[in-house]
Design an enzyme around this catalytic site. Structure first.
Site, PDB file in Angstrom:
ATOM      1  N   LYS A  15       1.959  -9.676   0.539  1.00  0.00           N
ATOM      2  CA  LYS A  15       1.556  -9.009  -0.697  1.00  0.00           C
ATOM      3  C   LYS A  15       2.462  -7.798  -0.887  1.00  0.00           C
ATOM      4  CE  LYS A  15      -2.444  -7.321  -3.291  1.00  0.00           C
ATOM      5  NZ  LYS A  15      -1.986  -5.991  -3.725  1.00  0.00           N
TER       6      LYS A  15
ATOM      7  N   CYS B 256       0.833  -1.202   0.000  1.00  0.00           N
ATOM      8  CA  CYS B 256       0.000   0.000   0.000  1.00  0.00           C
ATOM      9  C   CYS B 256       0.866   1.250   0.000  1.00  0.00           C
ATOM     10  CB  CYS B 256      -0.922   0.006   1.215  1.00  0.00           C
ATOM     11  SG  CYS B 256      -2.023   1.437   1.268  1.00  0.00           S
TER      12      CYS B 256
END
Length: 332
Positions: free
Chosen positions: A135, A96
Site C-alpha cells: 500500500k 503512512c
C-alpha cells in the site's frame, strides 16, 4: 486467489481504529469485504515478541495483516509469523506519513527508496505462501508522481508484489500532520487509473477520499481491480458496508437491519467481558452504526458516556437503542 476476489472492496488499515473488535463488528455488516489490521511493526513482532498483536477471531476472514518496516530479513520473519497466525495476505505499509513511522524508516518515506521496498517485497515473498501486497502513495514531498510512480510500481511488481493499493494523494513528510495528509494533498484518481492501464498484469485498488459505495463502483467500472474505503467505512459503517456483498460481490447481504447487527454482536461482547475485557473496547467502534438516523446523537452519547463504567455489559446496547427511539432522539 480468493483474497483478491475480496479485494474488490476493502476497508483500509487505520491506526487505533481497525483493531480486532472493529473488524469483528464490520464483519457483521459485510461477509465479503476484505478487512485489514492496524499497521503492526516488524520490529515489535520480531524483536519485541509482541505476538499478541496478531490475535484475531476466525470470523474476521478474509483478513489481511499490514506490516511496517524496512529491513528485508525482519519483514520476512514478521510475514512468516503473520502467515503462521492465519492471515490470508501480508501487506507492506509504504504510505503512512506520521513522524513516528518516519523515524523508524518505514511508511511513506520509503517512496523515496523503491529499491529497498523491492528488496523487502522479495524477502517477504520468499518467506510465505500467501499473497504479499503493498500500500503506497503516488509520491512524497517534491517528487513528480507521473515520474516516480511508474518506476516504483515496476520495481515492486518485478520483486513479486501480488497486488498494489494506491492512496491517490502525495504525502508531505514535512509541514503537514498525518491528519492533514489525509485531506490536504489533492486526489489524482486519473493517475492511478492510468497506472492500472499501464500495468495490466498487476491488480490494483485505489484508496483515498472515497466516501460512498457508488464512488467505489464507479472507480472499479473505470478500470480499477478494486477500491479501498477508510474513514467513511468507520464513521458510517452501515451506509458504506451494508450492501457491499450484493452490489460488489453478487452475494446475499448478511444482516438486513442495524438491529440485526446488534444482535449478532451480543455473544461476542458477552464473551469479551467474561474474559475480563471492557465494553467500551468494542462499542467505541460502533458509534457510527446509526449515523444520519433519528436518535443517532443519543446513541453515540449513551455509549460514549456509559460504556467505560465498571460492571457495564451488553445490556447497554438495548438501553441506548431504547433511548434513541424516544421523542427527544436527535439525528446526527
Amino acid at each position: 486467489m480468493q483474497i483478491f476476489q475480496n479485494s474488490r472492496l476493502s476497508v483500509a488499515p487505520m491506526m487505533d481504529w481497525t483493531d480486532r473488535h472493529c473488524r469483528f463488528f464490520h464483519r457483521q455488516i459485510s461477509r465479503q469485504a476484505l478487512l485489514y489490521t492496524e499497521m503492526v511493526t516488524a520490529p515489535a513482532l520480531v524483536r519485541g515478541g509482541a505476538v499478541h498483536l496478531l490475535e484475531f477471531d476466525g470470523a474476521e476472514h478474509p483478513v489481511a495483516l499490514q506490516l511496517g518496516g524496512s529491513d528485508p530479513d525482519e519483514l520476512a520473519q514478521a510475514a512468516r509469523m503473520g502467515a503462521d497466525a492465519g492471515y490470508g495476505e501480508i501487506n507492506l505499509n509504504v504510505g503512512c506519513p506520521s513522524d513516528r513511522v518516519q523515524s523508524g524508516t518505514f511508511g511513506a518515506i520509503l517512496m523515496k527508496s523503491p529499491g529497498v521496498v523491492a528488496e523487502c517485497v522479495a524477502a517477504m515473498k520468499e518467506s510465505v505462501d500467501v499473497p504479499v501486497t503493498v500500500k503506497c502513495r503516488i509520491g512524497v514531498d517534491d517528487q513528480t508522481p507521473e515520474d516516480v510512480l511508474p518506476d516504483f510500481i515496476s520495481r515492486v511488481r518485478d520483486a513479486g508484489c501480488d497486488y498494489l493499493i494506491i492512496h491517490a494523494r502525495k504525502a508531505w513528510l514535512q509541514g503537514l500532520s498525518p491528519k492533514e495528509n489525509r485531506d490536504v494533498p489533492p486526489l489524482d484518481y486519473d493517475l492511478v487509473l492510468r497506472m492500472a492501464e499501464q500495468f495490466p498484469d498487476l491488480p490494483m485498488s485505489v484508496n483515498g477520499g472515497i466516501e460512498t459505495l457508488a464512488q467505489a463502483e464507479a472507480l472499479i467500472a473505470q478500470g480499477m481491480t478494486g477500491a479501498m474505503i477508510g474513514r467513511a467505512a468507520y464513521h458510517r459503517p452501515w451506509d458504506v458496508l451494508a450492501q457491499v456483498d450484493s452490489r460488489i460481490f453478487g452475494a446475499r447481504d448478511v444482516n438486513q437491519t442495524r438491529e440485526a447487527v446488534l444482535c449478532a454482536m451480543r455473544p461476542y461482547i458477552e464473551a469479551h467481558i467474561a474474559a475480563g475485557g471492557k465494553l467500551h473496547q468494542i462499542t467505541r467502534h460502533m458509534l457510527g452504526l446509526f449515523a444520519g438516523q433519528p436518535g443517532a446523537r443519543t446513541w453515540r452519547r449513551v455509549l460514549s458516556e456509559q460504556a467505560n463504567k465498571p460492571g457495564v455489559g451488553g445490556d447497554l446496547l438495548d438501553e441506548a437503542l431504547d433511548r434513541m427511539q424516544q421523542p427527544d432522539g436527535v439525528a446526527g
